[in-house]
Scaffold this motif. Structure first.
Motif, PDB file in Angstrom:
ATOM      1  N   VAL A 122       0.824  -1.205   0.000  1.00  0.00           N
ATOM      2  CA  VAL A 122       0.000   0.000   0.000  1.00  0.00           C
ATOM      3  C   VAL A 122       0.863   1.261   0.000  1.00  0.00           C
ATOM      4  N   LYS A 123       1.482   1.568   1.111  1.00  0.00           N
ATOM      5  CA  LYS A 123       2.182   2.850   1.239  1.00  0.00           C
ATOM      6  C   LYS A 123       3.377   2.967   0.295  1.00  0.00           C
ATOM      7  N   LYS A 124       4.211   1.921   0.259  1.00  0.00           N
ATOM      8  CA  LYS A 124       5.398   2.029  -0.583  1.00  0.00           C
ATOM      9  C   LYS A 124       5.033   2.035  -2.064  1.00  0.00           C
ATOM     10  N   LYS A 125       4.061   1.216  -2.463  1.00  0.00           N
ATOM     11  CA  LYS A 125       3.637   1.232  -3.872  1.00  0.00           C
ATOM     12  C   LYS A 125       3.072   2.599  -4.254  1.00  0.00           C
ATOM     13  N   ARG A 126       2.351   3.236  -3.339  1.00  0.00           N
ATOM     14  CA  ARG A 126       1.799   4.566  -3.604  1.00  0.00           C
ATOM     15  C   ARG A 126       2.928   5.572  -3.827  1.00  0.00           C
ATOM     16  N   ILE A 127       3.969   5.499  -2.993  1.00  0.00           N
ATOM     17  CA  ILE A 127       5.109   6.418  -3.140  1.00  0.00           C
ATOM     18  C   ILE A 127       5.862   6.124  -4.432  1.00  0.00           C
ATOM     19  N   TYR A 128       6.053   4.854  -4.756  1.00  0.00           N
ATOM     20  CA  TYR A 128       6.733   4.510  -6.005  1.00  0.00           C
ATOM     21  C   TYR A 128       5.959   5.060  -7.206  1.00  0.00           C
ATOM     22  N   ALA A 129       4.640   4.980  -7.176  1.00  0.00           N
ATOM     23  CA  ALA A 129       3.831   5.543  -8.264  1.00  0.00           C
ATOM     24  C   ALA A 129       4.007   7.055  -8.329  1.00  0.00           C
ATOM     25  N   ARG A 130       3.952   7.700  -7.192  1.00  0.00           N
ATOM     26  CA  ARG A 130       4.116   9.158  -7.141  1.00  0.00           C
ATOM     27  C   ARG A 130       5.456   9.580  -7.740  1.00  0.00           C
ATOM     28  N   GLU A 131       6.498   8.782  -7.503  1.00  0.00           N
ATOM     29  CA  GLU A 131       7.843   9.126  -7.962  1.00  0.00           C
ATOM     30  C   GLU A 131       8.142   8.656  -9.383  1.00  0.00           C
ATOM     31  N   GLY A 132       7.193   7.924  -9.993  1.00  0.00           N
ATOM     32  CA  GLY A 132       7.360   7.523 -11.386  1.00  0.00           C
ATOM     33  C   GLY A 132       8.158   6.256 -11.616  1.00  0.00           C
ATOM     34  N   VAL A 133       8.278   5.404 -10.606  1.00  0.00           N
ATOM     35  CA  VAL A 133       8.922   4.099 -10.809  1.00  0.00           C
ATOM     36  C   VAL A 133       8.041   3.338 -11.803  1.00  0.00           C
ATOM     37  N   ARG A 134       8.644   2.797 -12.856  1.00  0.00           N
ATOM     38  CA  ARG A 134       7.857   2.197 -13.945  1.00  0.00           C
ATOM     39  C   ARG A 134       7.347   0.795 -13.642  1.00  0.00           C
ATOM     40  N   HIS A 135       8.111   0.002 -12.883  1.00  0.00           N
ATOM     41  CA  HIS A 135       7.719  -1.381 -12.590  1.00  0.00           C
ATOM     42  C   HIS A 135       7.963  -1.707 -11.124  1.00  0.00           C
ATOM     43  N   VAL A 136       7.040  -2.440 -10.544  1.00  0.00           N
ATOM     44  CA  VAL A 136       7.189  -2.974  -9.188  1.00  0.00           C
ATOM     45  C   VAL A 136       6.926  -4.473  -9.241  1.00  0.00           C
ATOM     46  N   TRP A 137       7.821  -5.220  -8.628  1.00  0.00           N
ATOM     47  CA  TRP A 137       7.618  -6.654  -8.430  1.00  0.00           C
ATOM     48  C   TRP A 137       7.415  -6.886  -6.941  1.00  0.00           C
ATOM     49  N   LEU A 138       6.433  -7.696  -6.602  1.00  0.00           N
ATOM     50  CA  LEU A 138       6.222  -8.133  -5.227  1.00  0.00           C
ATOM     51  C   LEU A 138       6.438  -9.643  -5.197  1.00  0.00           C
ATOM     52  N   VAL A 139       7.415 -10.055  -4.416  1.00  0.00           N
ATOM     53  CA  VAL A 139       7.761 -11.468  -4.285  1.00  0.00           C
ATOM     54  C   VAL A 139       7.341 -11.916  -2.899  1.00  0.00           C
ATOM     55  N   ASP A 140       6.548 -12.975  -2.829  1.00  0.00           N
ATOM     56  CA  ASP A 140       6.088 -13.500  -1.544  1.00  0.00           C
ATOM     57  C   ASP A 140       6.657 -14.910  -1.353  1.00  0.00           C
ATOM     58  N   PRO A 141       7.725 -15.050  -0.540  1.00  0.00           N
ATOM     59  CA  PRO A 141       8.340 -16.359  -0.358  1.00  0.00           C
ATOM     60  C   PRO A 141       7.425 -17.375   0.325  1.00  0.00           C
ATOM     61  N   LYS A 142       6.520 -16.898   1.175  1.00  0.00           N
ATOM     62  CA  LYS A 142       5.616 -17.821   1.862  1.00  0.00           C
ATOM     63  C   LYS A 142       4.575 -18.383   0.893  1.00  0.00           C
ATOM     64  N   ALA A 143       3.953 -17.517   0.122  1.00  0.00           N
ATOM     65  CA  ALA A 143       2.956 -17.951  -0.860  1.00  0.00           C
ATOM     66  C   ALA A 143       3.611 -18.440  -2.155  1.00  0.00           C
ATOM     67  N   ARG A 144       4.906 -18.181  -2.295  1.00  0.00           N
ATOM     68  CA  ARG A 144       5.673 -18.551  -3.493  1.00  0.00           C
ATOM     69  C   ARG A 144       5.070 -17.917  -4.735  1.00  0.00           C
ATOM     70  N   THR A 145       4.912 -16.587  -4.669  1.00  0.00           N
ATOM     71  CA  THR A 145       4.330 -15.858  -5.790  1.00  0.00           C
ATOM     72  C   THR A 145       5.195 -14.671  -6.198  1.00  0.00           C
ATOM     73  N   LEU A 146       5.061 -14.307  -7.465  1.00  0.00           N
ATOM     74  CA  LEU A 146       5.632 -13.083  -8.018  1.00  0.00           C
ATOM     75  C   LEU A 146       4.482 -12.319  -8.650  1.00  0.00           C
ATOM     76  N   GLU A 147       4.284 -11.067  -8.211  1.00  0.00           N
ATOM     77  CA  GLU A 147       3.287 -10.184  -8.804  1.00  0.00           C
ATOM     78  C   GLU A 147       4.044  -9.079  -9.538  1.00  0.00           C
ATOM     79  N   VAL A 148       3.646  -8.825 -10.781  1.00  0.00           N
ATOM     80  CA  VAL A 148       4.341  -7.858 -11.626  1.00  0.00           C
ATOM     81  C   VAL A 148       3.381  -6.717 -11.963  1.00  0.00           C
ATOM     82  N   PHE A 149       3.836  -5.487 -11.722  1.00  0.00           N
ATOM     83  CA  PHE A 149       3.028  -4.288 -11.966  1.00  0.00           C
ATOM     84  C   PHE A 149       3.787  -3.306 -12.861  1.00  0.00           C
TER      85      PHE A 149
END
Length: 193
Positions: A122-149
């Protein structure tokens, strides 16, 4: 009696944290966490290892990137420390000799822990969007997932969620087929005598 309003955290508060803590300032609040546990460290270091050769060194891939582990990012009053970040060399020709970066990365990866997942999502993704970061990956080792934005028009568009041992070609590193299984700790079973 109630306390007065909290004062916003300062960079001095961040520097004063013990060495075993990772600190960030988000929305004026000092957030301190212990260094991550092994599932988090395994995912982060394995991903960095996979991306480094093809994208930073240009070995078996296009090159053209600087990839850094836990860089300190200063965006106004916010100080963030993503697990991994990458800058295209056309935007940052050389890595500056500085304690932190003010130029927003082109890509960040947050490896989620139970204690940080909501902050990262939530908070960090919002700041990354505000600053113009083009891509965010969220890796969840417990769920073993990669989310690509990808950032489009100031909003995050989910390009895909991948899981388990899938082989993935994910923006902005789609030139590499990433084997997700290398990011996860192996499930070990106790040995019987």
């Amino acid at each position: 009696m109630g306390e007065g309003p909290k004062r916003p955290a300062t960079y001095e508060d961040l520097v004063a944290l013990p060495e075993n803590m990772v600190g960030q300032i988000i929305d004026g609040e000092l957030i301190a966490m212990p260094r991550p546990a092994s599932p988090h460290a395994k995912a982060s270091s394995s991903l960095q290892g996979e991306l480094y050769g093809p994208f930073q060194r240009g070995r078996g891939g296009p090159g053209g990137w600087w990839l850094l582990v836990e860089p300190e990012l200063h965006f106004g009053q916010d100080v963030l420390v993503p697990d991994l970040a990458g800058w295209r060399r056309v935007r940052m020709p050389e890595v500056p000799n500085a304690p932190y970066f003010t130029l927003a990365p082109d890509w960040v990866c947050e490896v989620l822990s139970p204690s940080t997942a909501s902050l990262d999502r939530v908070k960090k993704k919002r700041i990354y969007a505000r600053e113009g970061v083009r891509h965010v990956w969220l890796v969840d080792p417990k769920a073993r997932t990669l989310e690509v934005f990808r950032l489009e028009g100031g909003r995050w568009v989910e390009l895909g969620t991948y899981t388990g041992d899938e082989r993935v070609r994910a923006e902005p590193f789609e030139a590499l087929e990433l084997e997700l299984g290398i990011l996860w700790l192996l499930e070990s079973t106790p040995k019987t005598p």
